[in-house]
Design a protein around this motif. Structure first.
Motif, PDB file in Angstrom:
ATOM      1  N   SER A  31       0.832  -1.193   0.000  1.00 56.36           N
ATOM      2  CA  SER A  31       0.000   0.000   0.000  1.00 56.36           C
ATOM      3  C   SER A  31       0.869   1.245   0.000  1.00 56.36           C
ATOM      4  O   SER A  31       2.088   1.198   0.201  1.00 56.36           O
ATOM      5  CB  SER A  31      -0.904   0.011   1.232  1.00 56.36           C
ATOM      6  OG  SER A  31      -0.161   0.355   2.388  1.00 56.36           O
ATOM      7  N   ASP A  32       0.218   2.411  -0.206  1.00 54.22           N
ATOM      8  CA  ASP A  32       0.956   3.670  -0.223  1.00 54.22           C
ATOM      9  C   ASP A  32       1.321   4.150   1.178  1.00 54.22           C
ATOM     10  O   ASP A  32       2.020   5.146   1.336  1.00 54.22           O
ATOM     11  CB  ASP A  32       0.161   4.755  -0.955  1.00 54.22           C
ATOM     12  CG  ASP A  32      -1.228   4.976  -0.379  1.00 54.22           C
ATOM     13  OD1 ASP A  32      -1.464   4.624   0.792  1.00 54.22           O
ATOM     14  OD2 ASP A  32      -2.091   5.494  -1.111  1.00 54.22           O
ATOM     15  N   GLY A  33       0.846   3.434   2.206  1.00 58.89           N
ATOM     16  CA  GLY A  33       1.200   3.762   3.574  1.00 58.89           C
ATOM     17  C   GLY A  33       0.365   4.863   4.190  1.00 58.89           C
ATOM     18  O   GLY A  33       0.530   5.169   5.381  1.00 58.89           O
ATOM     19  N   LEU A  34      -0.523   5.471   3.436  1.00 59.94           N
ATOM     20  CA  LEU A  34      -1.361   6.526   3.982  1.00 59.94           C
ATOM     21  C   LEU A  34      -2.511   5.938   4.789  1.00 59.94           C
ATOM     22  O   LEU A  34      -3.169   4.990   4.348  1.00 59.94           O
ATOM     23  CB  LEU A  34      -1.956   7.378   2.855  1.00 59.94           C
ATOM     24  CG  LEU A  34      -1.002   8.275   2.065  1.00 59.94           C
ATOM     25  CD1 LEU A  34      -1.716   8.860   0.861  1.00 59.94           C
ATOM     26  CD2 LEU A  34      -0.460   9.389   2.957  1.00 59.94           C
ATOM     27  N   THR A  35      -2.753   6.475   5.963  1.00 65.75           N
ATOM     28  CA  THR A  35      -3.960   6.100   6.677  1.00 65.75           C
ATOM     29  C   THR A  35      -5.134   6.846   6.049  1.00 65.75           C
ATOM     30  O   THR A  35      -4.956   7.783   5.256  1.00 65.75           O
ATOM     31  CB  THR A  35      -3.871   6.475   8.161  1.00 65.75           C
ATOM     32  OG1 THR A  35      -3.887   7.915   8.281  1.00 65.75           O
ATOM     33  CG2 THR A  35      -2.599   5.918   8.796  1.00 65.75           C
ATOM     34  N   VAL A  72     -15.063  10.402   1.476  1.00 61.78           N
ATOM     35  CA  VAL A  72     -14.971   9.002   1.879  1.00 61.78           C
ATOM     36  C   VAL A  72     -13.518   8.593   1.757  1.00 61.78           C
ATOM     37  O   VAL A  72     -12.892   8.835   0.718  1.00 61.78           O
ATOM     38  CB  VAL A  72     -15.840   8.111   0.968  1.00 61.78           C
ATOM     39  CG1 VAL A  72     -15.549   6.637   1.221  1.00 61.78           C
ATOM     40  CG2 VAL A  72     -17.324   8.410   1.172  1.00 61.78           C
ATOM     41  N   SER A  73     -12.945   7.999   2.788  1.00 67.26           N
ATOM     42  CA  SER A  73     -11.543   7.592   2.735  1.00 67.26           C
ATOM     43  C   SER A  73     -11.386   6.180   3.274  1.00 67.26           C
ATOM     44  O   SER A  73     -11.950   5.832   4.314  1.00 67.26           O
ATOM     45  CB  SER A  73     -10.675   8.564   3.540  1.00 67.26           C
ATOM     46  OG  SER A  73      -9.300   8.299   3.338  1.00 67.26           O
ATOM     47  N   PHE A  74     -10.614   5.373   2.567  1.00 65.22           N
ATOM     48  CA  PHE A  74     -10.415   3.977   2.932  1.00 65.22           C
ATOM     49  C   PHE A  74      -9.193   3.821   3.835  1.00 65.22           C
ATOM     50  O   PHE A  74      -8.161   4.463   3.621  1.00 65.22           O
ATOM     51  CB  PHE A  74     -10.229   3.124   1.674  1.00 65.22           C
ATOM     52  CG  PHE A  74     -11.514   2.770   0.974  1.00 65.22           C
ATOM     53  CD1 PHE A  74     -12.005   1.477   1.022  1.00 65.22           C
ATOM     54  CD2 PHE A  74     -12.239   3.723   0.277  1.00 65.22           C
ATOM     55  CE1 PHE A  74     -13.179   1.144   0.385  1.00 65.22           C
ATOM     56  CE2 PHE A  74     -13.414   3.405  -0.367  1.00 65.22           C
ATOM     57  CZ  PHE A  74     -13.887   2.112  -0.306  1.00 65.22           C
ATOM     58  N   GLU A  75      -9.334   2.939   4.815  1.00 60.71           N
ATOM     59  CA  GLU A  75      -8.246   2.579   5.719  1.00 60.71           C
ATOM     60  C   GLU A  75      -7.729   1.202   5.324  1.00 60.71           C
ATOM     61  O   GLU A  75      -8.340   0.177   5.637  1.00 60.71           O
ATOM     62  CB  GLU A  75      -8.747   2.577   7.162  1.00 60.71           C
ATOM     63  CG  GLU A  75      -7.705   2.163   8.182  1.00 60.71           C
ATOM     64  CD  GLU A  75      -6.442   3.003   8.086  1.00 60.71           C
ATOM     65  OE1 GLU A  75      -5.418   2.424   7.636  1.00 60.71           O
ATOM     66  OE2 GLU A  75      -6.483   4.195   8.431  1.00 60.71           O
ATOM     67  N   PHE A  76      -6.580   1.173   4.638  1.00 58.22           N
ATOM     68  CA  PHE A  76      -6.073  -0.102   4.132  1.00 58.22           C
ATOM     69  C   PHE A  76      -5.576  -1.004   5.259  1.00 58.22           C
ATOM     70  O   PHE A  76      -5.581  -2.231   5.116  1.00 58.22           O
ATOM     71  CB  PHE A  76      -4.946   0.149   3.125  1.00 58.22           C
ATOM     72  CG  PHE A  76      -4.615  -1.060   2.302  1.00 58.22           C
ATOM     73  CD1 PHE A  76      -5.412  -1.439   1.236  1.00 58.22           C
ATOM     74  CD2 PHE A  76      -3.504  -1.835   2.601  1.00 58.22           C
ATOM     75  CE1 PHE A  76      -5.123  -2.568   0.479  1.00 58.22           C
ATOM     76  CE2 PHE A  76      -3.201  -2.962   1.848  1.00 58.22           C
ATOM     77  CZ  PHE A  76      -4.016  -3.334   0.786  1.00 58.22           C
ATOM     78  N   PRO A  96       0.754   8.838  -8.209  1.00 52.36           N
ATOM     79  CA  PRO A  96       1.761   8.191  -9.050  1.00 52.36           C
ATOM     80  C   PRO A  96       2.076   6.774  -8.581  1.00 52.36           C
ATOM     81  O   PRO A  96       2.218   6.511  -7.379  1.00 52.36           O
ATOM     82  CB  PRO A  96       2.978   9.102  -8.913  1.00 52.36           C
ATOM     83  CG  PRO A  96       2.419  10.427  -8.516  1.00 52.36           C
ATOM     84  CD  PRO A  96       1.231  10.126  -7.669  1.00 52.36           C
ATOM     85  N   GLY A  97       2.187   5.862  -9.539  1.00 49.92           N
ATOM     86  CA  GLY A  97       2.577   4.496  -9.248  1.00 49.92           C
ATOM     87  C   GLY A  97       1.528   3.645  -8.587  1.00 49.92           C
ATOM     88  O   GLY A  97       1.786   2.477  -8.267  1.00 49.92           O
ATOM     89  N   ALA A  98       0.335   4.180  -8.375  1.00 47.20           N
ATOM     90  CA  ALA A  98      -0.712   3.409  -7.707  1.00 47.20           C
ATOM     91  C   ALA A  98      -1.069   2.171  -8.523  1.00 47.20           C
ATOM     92  O   ALA A  98      -1.147   2.220  -9.748  1.00 47.20           O
ATOM     93  CB  ALA A  98      -1.946   4.263  -7.488  1.00 47.20           C
ATOM     94  N   GLN A  99      -1.276   1.065  -7.825  1.00 50.31           N
ATOM     95  CA  GLN A  99      -1.742  -0.161  -8.465  1.00 50.31           C
ATOM     96  C   GLN A  99      -3.251  -0.054  -8.639  1.00 50.31           C
ATOM     97  O   GLN A  99      -3.993   0.116  -7.675  1.00 50.31           O
ATOM     98  CB  GLN A  99      -1.393  -1.362  -7.581  1.00 50.31           C
ATOM     99  CG  GLN A  99      -1.892  -2.681  -8.102  1.00 50.31           C
ATOM    100  CD  GLN A  99      -1.723  -3.806  -7.104  1.00 50.31           C
ATOM    101  OE1 GLN A  99      -2.216  -4.908  -7.310  1.00 50.31           O
ATOM    102  NE2 GLN A  99      -1.041  -3.557  -5.992  1.00 50.31           N
ATOM    103  N   ILE A 100      -3.718  -0.125  -9.900  1.00 44.31           N
ATOM    104  CA  ILE A 100      -5.130   0.042 -10.217  1.00 44.31           C
ATOM    105  C   ILE A 100      -5.559  -1.063 -11.170  1.00 44.31           C
ATOM    106  O   ILE A 100      -4.899  -1.317 -12.175  1.00 44.31           O
ATOM    107  CB  ILE A 100      -5.417   1.399 -10.889  1.00 44.31           C
ATOM    108  CG1 ILE A 100      -4.867   2.561 -10.054  1.00 44.31           C
ATOM    109  CG2 ILE A 100      -6.905   1.592 -11.125  1.00 44.31           C
ATOM    110  CD1 ILE A 100      -4.911   3.890 -10.787  1.00 44.31           C
ATOM    111  N   GLY A 101      -6.657  -1.717 -10.861  1.00 42.82           N
ATOM    112  CA  GLY A 101      -7.185  -2.726 -11.775  1.00 42.82           C
ATOM    113  C   GLY A 101      -8.269  -3.541 -11.109  1.00 42.82           C
ATOM    114  O   GLY A 101      -8.328  -3.625  -9.875  1.00 42.82           O
ATOM    115  N   PHE A 102      -9.110  -4.138 -11.896  1.00 48.94           N
ATOM    116  CA  PHE A 102     -10.136  -4.998 -11.316  1.00 48.94           C
ATOM    117  C   PHE A 102      -9.496  -6.225 -10.671  1.00 48.94           C
ATOM    118  O   PHE A 102      -9.943  -6.703  -9.634  1.00 48.94           O
ATOM    119  CB  PHE A 102     -11.146  -5.413 -12.386  1.00 48.94           C
ATOM    120  CG  PHE A 102     -12.306  -6.180 -11.828  1.00 48.94           C
ATOM    121  CD1 PHE A 102     -13.197  -5.576 -10.949  1.00 48.94           C
ATOM    122  CD2 PHE A 102     -12.493  -7.506 -12.146  1.00 48.94           C
ATOM    123  CE1 PHE A 102     -14.263  -6.287 -10.409  1.00 48.94           C
ATOM    124  CE2 PHE A 102     -13.551  -8.228 -11.619  1.00 48.94           C
ATOM    125  CZ  PHE A 102     -14.437  -7.617 -10.749  1.00 48.94           C
TER     126      PHE A 102
END
Length: 474
Positions: free
Chosen positions: A2-6, A79-83, A177-183
């Motif tokens: 993950s990007d490490g962001l809460t 809305v923000s997701f907590e990975f 940048p660099g985010a993993q995106i896909g179904f």
């Protein structure tokens, strides 16, 4: 990875303040659990313990945090997701929160911004978790029908149902940048899959997202997008005043002519040569002169992007105007689909549209035909014809046949002095009529394609002058 962001750090990237709904759990509180459904809706052994660990690790009681925020001085629902809470996965309680957020945005007519980082639906809840996608899609559709904009910021990673609903279903999609995106997530893809296809940059190239934005630029970018998207007759943004219906909007004024073309073209062939001149101003110059600020809408969401079609929203005299501009090349199917997407979004948000026509015609090689050239052109024609908001068109160069007409507004099309509009290019007309190539110039005169001819025929309303040059003229 993950990007490490809460969830709350992601919110802080874009918002000046944030008021959570429901409030954050008090320190030392225990994560809620439905006593009548031990280990969740399908009784997954150890699920309650997993949720307790996720709560302890993240400090959140679910994978989504939501509430009202102020971004660039404008109210919005965020809305923000907590990975760190079970990979940001969607379960039944996540669905409850998302539906509540969409409902709050619809009731308050507040734009909804999603900061997404998720691995998809939560396996420990089985089909109950997967069915939350229906709930989210339904809530999103209601918000869309209400004319309230939705903007997604895609973080790392965003896969599965979270991408296929909140992400790809948003009106405007930005990515870090660099985010993993896909179904498909990283563990379920074919082993020989091209990894670049699952990145923010790969999705941008495929026309699936609108922009890749650096974290330090995100707040200003989201703020400008909210200003643009809430500037229409739909009235999103929390105003209590009723908005005018789209058909009551004043149309966008046509841009002034750029360049220094002297007088009217003496012949049809002169008009063609002027329009084809490399020195003639192009769409980018017109957009820069017309808009104080603008942001692009990119791609057709079907796997394609056409650099020869510039689409987006901008501020003209402190008013939002959407634009779709041909940039002088043969327009590809992806270009027409992107333009149709732009016009339909503007129509839903109550924003007037400006189109700039400049193309020798629709691209028509074998690849374009396989990509659905005819259907894409038909889609553009339909979007313009069905628009309730006013559409203004300026022909700034070549107006080549139906490929140009697809973007032209019936009854509100204008032309510059260095343009032409024709049923077909003079050279092609001569060839079809079995004339010599040297007859193309004479054929151009017969086609009556000069700006002044078009005014006389009623095809365009007038020829726009340069800035300070007075009213349009025949």
């Amino acid at each position: 990875m993950s990007d490490g962001l809460t969830a709350r750090e992601a919110i802080a990237l874009i918002a000046e303040d944030f008021e959570e709904t429901p409030p954050a759990p008090a320190a030392g509180a225990r994560p809620p659990r439905a006593a009548d459904r031990v280990d969740g809706p399908i009784g997954w052994d150890g699920y309650d313990a997993s949720r307790a660990r996720a709560w302890s690790r993240s400090g959140e009681e679910e994978s989504v945090v939501w509430g009202a925020a102020r971004i660039g001085g404008r109210r919005a629902v965020v809305v923000s997701f907590e990975f760190r809470f079970m990979g940001g996965s969607l379960g039944e309680r996540t669905g409850d929160r998302l539906v509540a957020a969409y409902g709050y945005a619809r009731t308050g007519r507040l734009p909804l911004v999603s900061m997404i980082a998720t691995g998809g639906s939560r396996m420990q809840e089985g089909m109950v978790a997967l069915s939350q996608l229906h709930r989210v899609a339904g809530a999103s559709a209601l918000l869309r029908a209400a004319g309230v904009p939705q903007l997604a910021v895609v973080r790392d990673p965003t896969t599965g149902g979270g991408w296929a609903t909140l992400g790809a279903g948003a009106d405007v999609v930005l990515a870090l940048p660099g985010a993993q995106i896909g179904f498909a997530g990283s563990l379920v893809r074919p082993p020989d899959a091209d990894p670049s296809a699952y990145t923010a940059e790969g999705q941008l190239a495929a026309g699936q997202i609108d922009a890749v934005v650096e974290p330090e630029e995100l707040r200003d970018t989201v703020s400008l997008w909210l200003a643009l998207l809430t500037g229409g007759a739909a009235g999103a943004g929390g105003t209590a005043d009723p908005a005018p219906p789209p058909h009551a909007l004043a149309p966008a004024p046509p841009p002034h002519a750029l360049g220094s073309t002297p007088g009217a073209a003496p012949t049809g062939w002169d008009a063609v040569l002027r329009a084809r001149s490399a020195a003639r101003p192009r769409a980018g110059a017109y957009l820069d002169a017309y808009f104080d600020e603008r942001l692009p809408v990119h791609g057709d969401r079907c796997g394609g992007a056409d650099p020869g079609m510039l689409c987006g929203f901008g501020l003209h005299d402190r008013r939002t105007v959407a634009y779709a501009a041909q940039a002088g090349t043969a327009t590809r199917p992806a270009g027409y689909r992107t333009a149709a997407r732009l016009v339909r979004l503007a129509d839903r948000l109550g924003i007037p549209v400006l189109t700039l026509v400049d193309t020798p015609g629709a691209a028509n090689d074998a690849e374009d035909e396989r990509d659905g050239a005819g259907a894409a052109i038909a889609e553009a024609f339909a979007a313009v014809a069905q628009a309730r908001v006013p559409v203004t068109t300026l022909v700034i160069g070549e107006g080549g046949s139906g490929g140009a007409l697809a973007l032209a507004a019936p009854g509100n099309t204008w032309a510059t002095p260095d343009s032409y509009f024709s049923v077909i290019a003079p050279e092609l007309a001569a060839a079809i009529l079995k004339r010599a190539p040297s007859d193309a110039a004479a054929t151009a005169d017969q086609l009556r394609l000069r700006p002044q001819d078009l005014v006389e025929l009623g095809v365009v309303r007038g020829v726009v002058p340069p800035a300070g040059g007075g009213a349009g003229h025949p």
